[in-house]
Design a protein around this motif. Structure first.
Motif, PDB file in Angstrom:
ATOM      1  N   ALA A 130     -22.923  -2.017 -19.096  1.00  0.00           N
ATOM      2  CA  ALA A 130     -22.720  -0.761 -18.369  1.00  0.00           C
ATOM      3  C   ALA A 130     -21.988   0.259 -19.237  1.00  0.00           C
ATOM      4  N   MET A 131     -20.977  -0.189 -19.967  1.00  0.00           N
ATOM      5  CA  MET A 131     -20.213   0.729 -20.812  1.00  0.00           C
ATOM      6  C   MET A 131     -21.041   1.226 -21.990  1.00  0.00           C
ATOM      7  N   ARG A 132     -21.889   0.358 -22.525  1.00  0.00           N
ATOM      8  CA  ARG A 132     -22.703   0.739 -23.682  1.00  0.00           C
ATOM      9  C   ARG A 132     -23.739   1.810 -23.303  1.00  0.00           C
ATOM     10  N   ARG A 133     -24.250   1.735 -22.077  1.00  0.00           N
ATOM     11  CA  ARG A 133     -25.288   2.678 -21.654  1.00  0.00           C
ATOM     12  C   ARG A 133     -24.706   3.999 -21.160  1.00  0.00           C
ATOM     13  N   THR A 134     -23.400   4.073 -21.047  1.00  0.00           N
ATOM     14  CA  THR A 134     -22.763   5.277 -20.515  1.00  0.00           C
ATOM     15  C   THR A 134     -22.466   6.256 -21.647  1.00  0.00           C
ATOM     16  N   GLU A 135     -22.990   7.455 -21.525  1.00  0.00           N
ATOM     17  CA  GLU A 135     -22.796   8.482 -22.542  1.00  0.00           C
ATOM     18  C   GLU A 135     -21.962   9.650 -22.034  1.00  0.00           C
ATOM     19  N   ARG A 136     -22.109   9.993 -20.760  1.00  0.00           N
ATOM     20  CA  ARG A 136     -21.398  11.124 -20.180  1.00  0.00           C
ATOM     21  C   ARG A 136     -20.624  10.660 -18.952  1.00  0.00           C
ATOM     22  N   PHE A 137     -19.459  11.227 -18.771  1.00  0.00           N
ATOM     23  CA  PHE A 137     -18.587  10.810 -17.674  1.00  0.00           C
ATOM     24  C   PHE A 137     -18.254  12.007 -16.789  1.00  0.00           C
ATOM     25  N   ARG A 174       4.181   2.999 -22.847  1.00  0.00           N
ATOM     26  CA  ARG A 174       5.499   2.438 -22.532  1.00  0.00           C
ATOM     27  C   ARG A 174       6.568   3.507 -22.448  1.00  0.00           C
ATOM     28  N   ASP A 175       6.493   4.527 -23.298  1.00  0.00           N
ATOM     29  CA  ASP A 175       7.522   5.560 -23.337  1.00  0.00           C
ATOM     30  C   ASP A 175       7.142   6.817 -22.560  1.00  0.00           C
ATOM     31  N   LEU A 176       5.854   7.179 -22.576  1.00  0.00           N
ATOM     32  CA  LEU A 176       5.437   8.455 -22.026  1.00  0.00           C
ATOM     33  C   LEU A 176       4.856   8.360 -20.625  1.00  0.00           C
ATOM     34  N   GLY A 177       4.589   7.140 -20.150  1.00  0.00           N
ATOM     35  CA  GLY A 177       3.918   7.009 -18.864  1.00  0.00           C
ATOM     36  C   GLY A 177       2.422   7.225 -19.046  1.00  0.00           C
ATOM     37  N   LEU A 178       1.786   7.903 -18.094  1.00  0.00           N
ATOM     38  CA  LEU A 178       0.355   8.166 -18.188  1.00  0.00           C
ATOM     39  C   LEU A 178       0.068   9.040 -19.402  1.00  0.00           C
ATOM     40  N   TRP A 179      -0.829   8.542 -20.279  1.00  0.00           N
ATOM     41  CA  TRP A 179      -1.082   9.266 -21.525  1.00  0.00           C
ATOM     42  C   TRP A 179      -2.529   9.032 -21.956  1.00  0.00           C
ATOM     43  N   MET A 180      -2.978   9.804 -22.932  1.00  0.00           N
ATOM     44  CA  MET A 180      -4.337   9.628 -23.434  1.00  0.00           C
ATOM     45  C   MET A 180      -4.345   8.653 -24.607  1.00  0.00           C
ATOM     46  N   ARG A 181      -5.398   7.844 -24.671  1.00  0.00           N
ATOM     47  CA  ARG A 181      -5.517   6.845 -25.734  1.00  0.00           C
ATOM     48  C   ARG A 181      -5.666   7.530 -27.083  1.00  0.00           C
ATOM     49  N   PRO A 182      -4.939   7.049 -28.092  1.00  0.00           N
ATOM     50  CA  PRO A 182      -5.057   7.645 -29.427  1.00  0.00           C
ATOM     51  C   PRO A 182      -6.442   7.420 -30.025  1.00  0.00           C
ATOM     52  N   ASN A 183      -6.859   8.353 -30.860  1.00  0.00           N
ATOM     53  CA  ASN A 183      -8.095   8.241 -31.653  1.00  0.00           C
ATOM     54  C   ASN A 183      -9.294   7.858 -30.792  1.00  0.00           C
ATOM     55  N   THR A 184      -9.447   8.567 -29.695  1.00  0.00           N
ATOM     56  CA  THR A 184     -10.525   8.285 -28.743  1.00  0.00           C
ATOM     57  C   THR A 184     -11.335   9.548 -28.504  1.00  0.00           C
ATOM     58  N   THR A 185     -12.639   9.387 -28.339  1.00  0.00           N
ATOM     59  CA  THR A 185     -13.531  10.509 -28.055  1.00  0.00           C
ATOM     60  C   THR A 185     -14.354  10.207 -26.814  1.00  0.00           C
ATOM     61  N   ARG A 186     -14.438  11.164 -25.922  1.00  0.00           N
ATOM     62  CA  ARG A 186     -15.255  11.029 -24.726  1.00  0.00           C
ATOM     63  C   ARG A 186     -16.084  12.302 -24.529  1.00  0.00           C
ATOM     64  N   THR A 187     -17.241  12.132 -23.910  1.00  0.00           N
ATOM     65  CA  THR A 187     -18.107  13.258 -23.540  1.00  0.00           C
ATOM     66  C   THR A 187     -18.166  13.332 -22.028  1.00  0.00           C
ATOM     67  N   TYR A 188     -17.891  14.512 -21.489  1.00  0.00           N
ATOM     68  CA  TYR A 188     -17.833  14.687 -20.043  1.00  0.00           C
ATOM     69  C   TYR A 188     -18.863  15.698 -19.567  1.00  0.00           C
ATOM     70  N   GLU A 192     -28.817  17.039 -14.434  1.00  0.00           N
ATOM     71  CA  GLU A 192     -29.127  16.716 -15.825  1.00  0.00           C
ATOM     72  C   GLU A 192     -28.912  17.900 -16.760  1.00  0.00           C
ATOM     73  N   SER A 193     -29.120  19.095 -16.269  1.00  0.00           N
ATOM     74  CA  SER A 193     -29.016  20.277 -17.135  1.00  0.00           C
ATOM     75  C   SER A 193     -27.589  20.793 -17.279  1.00  0.00           C
ATOM     76  N   ARG A 194     -26.627  20.163 -16.603  1.00  0.00           N
ATOM     77  CA  ARG A 194     -25.233  20.628 -16.702  1.00  0.00           C
ATOM     78  C   ARG A 194     -24.732  20.473 -18.129  1.00  0.00           C
ATOM     79  N   GLY A 195     -23.954  21.425 -18.562  1.00  0.00           N
ATOM     80  CA  GLY A 195     -23.380  21.354 -19.889  1.00  0.00           C
ATOM     81  C   GLY A 195     -22.349  20.245 -20.014  1.00  0.00           C
ATOM     82  N   VAL A 196     -22.138  19.785 -21.224  1.00  0.00           N
ATOM     83  CA  VAL A 196     -21.127  18.760 -21.478  1.00  0.00           C
ATOM     84  C   VAL A 196     -20.003  19.363 -22.301  1.00  0.00           C
TER      85      VAL A 196
END
Length: 533
Positions: A33-40, A65-79, A108-112
């Motif tokens: 499921a994760m491999r087939r997912t391109e847009r979130f 641990r120090d900052l609480g909710l945070w974004m994962r380092p060195n990560t790329t996502r397409t939304y 399907e035609s929505r921009g990412v």
């Protein structure tokens, strides 16, 4: 007895093997499921509904641990930005909560847009711990507005601020660091403080507001954090068991839950009207809240190190209250630092866009007398971008607007029923109301009456009828179907809105003490060794 013990042991071993095999199978399913997912859809980052368990592992957010909710380092996502026309509300569940989500044809035609983090987990280039004396460094601390939800990185307001500094002062070296975090509050700023100070910034933009608003509005006494609920033995045993999580997902999953939530939020919508001033703050003790105390402490910590500070209030003008703005204003006055109100910028900017659209369409006519005890309101929506075959309707919270029944109340583009110009792509209809107050309404263009298809978005529009309107004909602003001016969704600006915020922050920062000294120093120091201003 011995045979019984052997049998029970074999049974337990067989059960363990079955659990292990099932766990391996479920994890393999997740991997597929994760491999087939391109847009979130971005809502996966702040889960409001039941989503398949594997989706949480794809989230760019984690608990630091120090900052609480945070974004994962060195990560790329397409939304994919889902704000806009909704072909069929039932399809929204498939996008979010199905085991294998799918994007329907109408989306399907929505921009990412793309979100990439560096090694610090922020939407920024890599940041050197050492700062050159020739560099003027600005750190921007804030929430999803600072991250720049729904736009590319170069369209965020920190990026706009950097471009403006470089253009205005081309001989300088400027570095604007985006410390924005989705869902961040003023408490995030407290946690960030040591890291930010370690980078030796020359100026700070402090922009925590929207996610603190509910707590500030309700706080009557000092708020204390609720301790985490201890995990039970069963919770510890099943916490990492994907088979159990999948079974819980199937048990709790309701195929129509998201559609029902959207229908409920549309029909019970609150918030301020577009033609009303922003709501005030119902909390008389707003300046004694923990939020005010935290913002003041952060400003004091920066000023104590001779770091320039700009306070930035990021919120939409129609928000239910603006308590954090009052608290920010009090801190700004006490500390003598500038305050930029983005909600006012967006309100003024949206009005200017509306007026310009009406001039371009030749629809600036106003006025007209009506019955002395009623108000005639003309609804207008521009469908020219949707194609000639799209016929719009209107629904709303008044009986005359069919009390939120979709695709039933026609609009017209033939010069009748209050339509100003026949065939211009702007569909209209006049309605008579005998009661003051807010009109909550939404345009649709579905082909099935009384079904939630063809919604222009999941965010209704709000307009207030005032006593001064009685006996008159009132024309609503010409709306663009599925779009709200200067907005990328119900809670965030679009690229134009972010650019306006960047410009306003630049104007506030331009007059700051430290930047003035930096500019003056470069004028003198580079007279024989580099370009002049």
């Amino acid at each position: 007895m011995r045979r019984l013990a052997v049998f029970l042991g074999l049974l337990a071993a067989a059960a363990l093997v079955l659990v292990v095999l099932a766990e391996c199978g479920v994890r393999g399913l997740y991997a597929y499921a994760m491999r087939r997912t391109e847009r979130f859809p971005l809502l996966y980052e702040r889960v409001y509904w039941d989503v398949p368990p594997w989706a949480r592992y794809m989230s760019i957010l984690y608990a630091d641990r120090d900052l609480g909710l945070w974004m994962r380092p060195n990560t790329t996502r397409t939304y994919i930005n889902l704000f806009g026309p909704i072909g069929d509300l039932r399809d929204v569940d498939q996008m979010f909560s199905a085991l294998f989500p799918a994007i329907p044809a109408w989306a399907e035609s929505r921009g990412v847009w793309h979100l990439a983090t560096n090694s610090l987990g922020i939407r920024n280039d890599e940041v050197s711990a050492e700062k050159s004396p020739s560099t003027f460094r600005v750190a921007v601390l804030g929430d999803s507005w600072t991250v720049g939800i729904n736009v590319e990185r170069e369209e965020t307001y920190p990026a706009a601020l950097q471009r403006l500094l470089e253009h205005e002062f081309p001989a300088g070296r400027f570095e604007v660091i985006n410390f924005g975090m989705i869902g961040a509050t003023s408490d995030t700023g407290k946690r960030l403080l040591p890291r930010v100070l370690g980078l030796r910034p020359d100026a700070i933009v402090l922009a925590y507001a929207q996610n603190d608003e509910a707590q500030v509005r309700e706080e009557k006494v000092r708020w204390a954090a609720i301790p985490p609920v201890p995990r039970t033995l069963w919770g510890r045993l099943t916490g990492n068991l994907e088979v159990y999580k999948l079974l819980e997902y199937w048990r709790a999953h309701r195929p129509d839950a998201i559609a029902a939530t959207v229908r409920r939020s549309v029909t019970r919508a609150g918030g301020g009207a577009s033609n009303d001033p922003p709501a005030g703050c119902p909390n008389p003790a707003v300046n004694a809240t923990r939020y005010r105390e935290t913002i003041d402490a952060l400003v004091g910590a920066f000023l104590g190190r001779r770091i320039d500070v700009v306070l930035l209030y990021n919120n939409v003008p129609e928000f239910a209250s603006h308590c954090t703005l009052r608290a920010m204003g009090d801190v700004a006055a006490a500390r003598k630092v500038p305050l930029v109100d983005a909600s006012a910028l967006l309100a003024d900017g949206a009005r200017a866009v509306e007026q310009e659209r009406e001039r371009e369409l030749g629809l600036t006519a106003r006025g007209g007398d009506e019955a002395p005890d009623a108000v005639s309101v003309v609804f207008r929506v521009d469908m020219s971008a949707e194609g000639k075959d799209r016929k719009p309707y209107v629904m709303g919270n008044r009986p005359g607007l069919v009390t939120f029944t979709p695709n039933l109340m026609d609009l017209f583009d033939d010069g009748t029923h209050g339509d100003q110009v026949a065939g211009d792509g702007v569909w209209s209809r006049a309605f008579r109301f005998d009661r003051l107050g807010n009109i909550v309404y939404l345009y649709t263009d579905g082909d099935r009456p009384d079904e939630w298809t063809g919604l222009e978005s999941y965010r209704p529009r709000v307009f207030a009828i005032h006593r001064t309107d009685v006996g008159k004909r009132v024309y609503l602003p010409v709306a663009r179907f599925g779009r709200h001016d200067l907005r990328s969704d119900g809670s965030h600006p679009d690229a134009r809105g972010y650019a306006m915020i960047g410009r306003a922050v630049f104007e506030a920062l331009k007059d700051s003490r430290r930047l003035g000294g930096y500019v003056a120093g470069h004028r003198e120091g580079v007279a024989h060794a580099g370009p002049r201003w």
